[in-house]
Scaffold this motif. Structure first.
Motif, mmCIF file in Angstrom:
data_model
loop_
_atom_site.group_PDB
_atom_site.id
_atom_site.type_symbol
_atom_site.label_atom_id
_atom_site.label_comp_id
_atom_site.label_asym_id
_atom_site.label_seq_id
_atom_site.Cartn_x
_atom_site.Cartn_y
_atom_site.Cartn_z
ATOM 1 N N VAL A 5 0.846 -1.208 0.000
ATOM 2 C CA VAL A 5 0.000 0.000 0.000
ATOM 3 C C VAL A 5 0.878 1.254 0.000
ATOM 4 C CG1 VAL A 5 -1.724 1.327 1.293
ATOM 5 C CG2 VAL A 5 -1.966 -1.153 1.065
ATOM 6 N N ASN A 6 1.978 1.215 0.725
ATOM 7 C CA ASN A 6 2.911 2.352 0.713
ATOM 8 C C ASN A 6 3.429 2.623 -0.697
ATOM 9 O OD1 ASN A 6 2.792 3.065 3.423
ATOM 10 N ND2 ASN A 6 4.383 1.608 4.004
ATOM 11 N N LEU A 7 3.713 1.555 -1.435
ATOM 12 C CA LEU A 7 4.185 1.714 -2.813
ATOM 13 C C LEU A 7 3.095 2.307 -3.694
ATOM 14 C CD1 LEU A 7 6.249 -1.539 -3.450
ATOM 15 C CD2 LEU A 7 7.098 0.802 -3.331
ATOM 16 N N LEU A 8 1.852 1.868 -3.498
ATOM 17 C CA LEU A 8 0.747 2.438 -4.272
ATOM 18 C C LEU A 8 0.601 3.935 -4.000
ATOM 19 C CD1 LEU A 8 -2.048 -0.298 -3.975
ATOM 20 C CD2 LEU A 8 -0.428 0.090 -5.843
ATOM 21 N N ILE A 21 18.385 9.377 -13.636
ATOM 22 C CA ILE A 21 17.895 8.250 -12.843
ATOM 23 C C ILE A 21 19.074 7.362 -12.445
ATOM 24 C CG2 ILE A 21 15.653 8.337 -14.019
ATOM 25 C CD1 ILE A 21 16.425 5.732 -15.451
ATOM 26 N N SER A 22 18.862 6.603 -11.372
ATOM 27 C CA SER A 22 19.971 5.824 -10.804
ATOM 28 C C SER A 22 20.260 4.533 -11.573
ATOM 29 C CB SER A 22 19.661 5.480 -9.342
ATOM 30 O OG SER A 22 18.446 4.750 -9.268
ATOM 31 N N LEU A 23 19.282 4.013 -12.314
ATOM 32 C CA LEU A 23 19.467 2.747 -13.019
ATOM 33 C C LEU A 23 20.108 2.956 -14.381
ATOM 34 C CD1 LEU A 23 16.029 0.962 -12.363
ATOM 35 C CD2 LEU A 23 18.139 0.782 -11.041
ATOM 36 N N LEU A 31 14.329 -4.498 -15.380
ATOM 37 C CA LEU A 31 13.261 -4.356 -14.389
ATOM 38 C C LEU A 31 11.897 -4.347 -15.061
ATOM 39 C CD1 LEU A 31 12.105 -3.684 -11.555
ATOM 40 C CD2 LEU A 31 12.555 -1.262 -12.095
ATOM 41 N N VAL A 32 11.748 -3.535 -16.098
ATOM 42 C CA VAL A 32 10.459 -3.421 -16.779
ATOM 43 C C VAL A 32 10.073 -4.758 -17.408
ATOM 44 C CG1 VAL A 32 9.195 -2.297 -18.667
ATOM 45 C CG2 VAL A 32 10.673 -0.939 -17.154
ATOM 46 N N GLU A 139 8.994 2.590 -6.768
ATOM 47 C CA GLU A 139 9.784 1.943 -5.725
ATOM 48 C C GLU A 139 11.269 2.282 -5.869
ATOM 49 O OE1 GLU A 139 10.277 -2.488 -3.755
ATOM 50 O OE2 GLU A 139 10.087 -2.329 -5.935
ATOM 51 N N LYS A 140 11.718 2.473 -7.110
ATOM 52 C CA LYS A 140 13.118 2.804 -7.380
ATOM 53 C C LYS A 140 13.387 4.314 -7.327
ATOM 54 C CE LYS A 140 14.593 -1.394 -8.216
ATOM 55 N NZ LYS A 140 15.587 -2.038 -7.340
ATOM 56 N N GLY A 141 12.373 5.094 -6.961
ATOM 57 C CA GLY A 141 12.554 6.546 -6.882
ATOM 58 C C GLY A 141 12.536 7.226 -8.233
ATOM 59 N N ILE A 142 11.950 6.567 -9.234
ATOM 60 C CA ILE A 142 11.849 7.136 -10.584
ATOM 61 C C ILE A 142 10.448 7.687 -10.780
ATOM 62 C CG2 ILE A 142 11.957 6.607 -13.061
ATOM 63 C CD1 ILE A 142 13.953 4.353 -12.319
ATOM 64 N N GLY A 143 10.353 8.925 -11.199
ATOM 65 C CA GLY A 143 9.055 9.555 -11.428
ATOM 66 C C GLY A 143 8.495 9.185 -12.787
#
Length: 198
Positions: A5-8, A21-23, A31-32, A139-143
């Protein structure tokens, strides 16, 4: 509260995007791909298709979109549209989500009893996949923000990147570094949205 729920809650429409981005490209695409593979589809039909656009290709997508929208948009409001599209081009990239209509048609032929449902189930699979990818990026901090310029750009997108005709464009997920957070989210009243019976 659960981590899910936090991720949502973390998954929001982020419009101020950058390219930092970090990735790595390989990590991002891996990941995708993993998320898409594990997203559900009716009859395990796996109708979802994905195209990654970064760098010059991402810029070209939004130039294509601008060219397609210009003749359809009143001149007095076009600068606002143009500014919005420039914001998308400023991100790291765009994920194009497609549904393979050949698979849908094949299933309709194999299972005529459910023929009317397969296009609906395909759309549901597409929406689930988009939401899952979007949440994984959060989750990875990507907007990211989700756009729907189909069908206006379909012909040009298919031509530019030699996309199979059977792939139907459903959405464009723009992503990048978060340069400004989303605003507060408003929720409608639970009494208007939910019912419970025992």
């Amino acid at each position: 509260m659960s981590e899910f729920v936090n991720l949502l809650k973390k998954r929001r429409s982020i419009y101020a995007l950058g390219k930092n981005i970090s990735l790595s490209k390989e990590e991002f695409e891996s990941l995708v791909k993993e998320v898409v593979r594990d997203s559900p589809s009716a009859f395990n039909s796996q109708t979802q298709r994905v195209v990654f656009l970064t760098g010059e290709a991402n810029q070209e997508l939004w130039e294509i979109t601008e060219s397609a929208l210009k003749p359809l948009t009143p001149p007095e409001v076009f600068p606002n549209t143009q500014a919005k599209l420039n914001g998308f081009a400023a991100g790291k990239g765009t994920i194009l989500f497609f549904e393979d209509t050949d698979v849908v048609k094949s299933l309709q032929e194999q299972f005529p009893l459910y023929a009317d449902n397969f296009p609906v189930w395909s759309e549901q699979a597409s929406g689930l996949t988009q939401a899952n990818v979007w949440t994984a990026l959060a989750e990875k901090g990507i907007g990211a923000n989700l756009q729907h310029y189909n069908p206006v750009i379909d012909k040009d997108v298919h031509s530019k990147w030699s996309i199979p005709e059977s792939w139907k464009l459903r959405a464009q997920l723009v992503y990048g570094s978060i340069e400004a957070p989303a605003g507060d989210k408003e929720y409608m009243s639970d009494t208007d949205r939910f019912k419970s019976f025992s």
